[in-house]
Design a protein around this motif. Structure first.
Motif, mmCIF file in Angstrom:
data_model
loop_
_atom_site.group_PDB
_atom_site.id
_atom_site.type_symbol
_atom_site.label_atom_id
_atom_site.label_comp_id
_atom_site.label_asym_id
_atom_site.label_seq_id
_atom_site.Cartn_x
_atom_site.Cartn_y
_atom_site.Cartn_z
ATOM 1 N N VAL A 50 0.844 -1.199 0.000
ATOM 2 C CA VAL A 50 0.000 0.000 0.000
ATOM 3 C C VAL A 50 0.879 1.249 0.000
ATOM 4 O O VAL A 50 0.663 2.178 -0.780
ATOM 5 N N GLU B 85 -4.528 1.100 5.024
ATOM 6 C CA GLU B 85 -4.626 2.216 4.074
ATOM 7 C C GLU B 85 -4.710 3.555 4.804
ATOM 8 O O GLU B 85 -4.052 4.514 4.405
ATOM 9 N N ILE C 104 -4.172 -3.566 -5.270
ATOM 10 C CA ILE C 104 -2.856 -3.611 -4.618
ATOM 11 C C ILE C 104 -2.206 -4.958 -4.917
ATOM 12 O O ILE C 104 -2.759 -6.005 -4.576
#
Length: 148
Positions: free
Chosen positions: A22, A135, A59
């Motif tokens: 991420v 995130e 991702i």
């Protein structure tokens, strides 16, 4: 300045590789890596259900492989990010004398979540919850590093 950041969890197959993937998408100019405090999954790819949950969000972490954290990482990185208090304690236990590399919890960068750790989805089975927290923490870390 190029930031050198290490993300650490217990096994290095769920939370820390997801955090690395991420964060490298958010700040590709940073040098990132991930590790586990245990040696259970050295050389193995991230856990398939975590990869699937991450892939559903765009991702990709399929290129990552597990490795174990070591005291030498304090010399190789500017910042070490732990996923929970146990990881943080295990990291600090290996701190070489004289090394001031900061170690923080990822959730320190997402205080609005009210969470003090990223729950391990290997045990909770809630991969989306872990990714939501990762995130938010990664965005907070990015903001912090860019002087926000």
């Amino acid at each position: 300045m190029t930031h050198r950041i290490l993300f650490v969890c217990l096994g290095n197959i769920c939370r820390s590789p997801a955090a690395e993937a991420v964060f490298r998408a958010l700040m590709p100019e940073a040098h990132t890596d991930s590790a586990g405090t245990s040696d259970w999954h050295v050389g193995k790819p991230p856990y398939a259900p975590m990869q699937a949950a991450a892939r559903a969000r765009g991702i990709d972490m399929s290129d990552l492989r597990g490795r174990q954290f070591s005291g030498a990482d304090f010399k190789r990185f500017d910042l070490i990010i732990a996923m929970d208090a146990n990881n943080l304690a295990d990291i600090e236990a290996q701190r070489p004398v004289g090394h001031a590399t900061p170690v923080h919890l990822l959730t320190d960068f997402a205080p609005e979540t009210g969470m003090d750790h990223v729950p391990d989805p290997y045990y909770t089975r809630d991969f989306d919850q872990a990714l939501d927290l990762i995130e938010r923490g990664a965005r907070g870390l990015q903001h912090s590093l860019r002087g926000g």
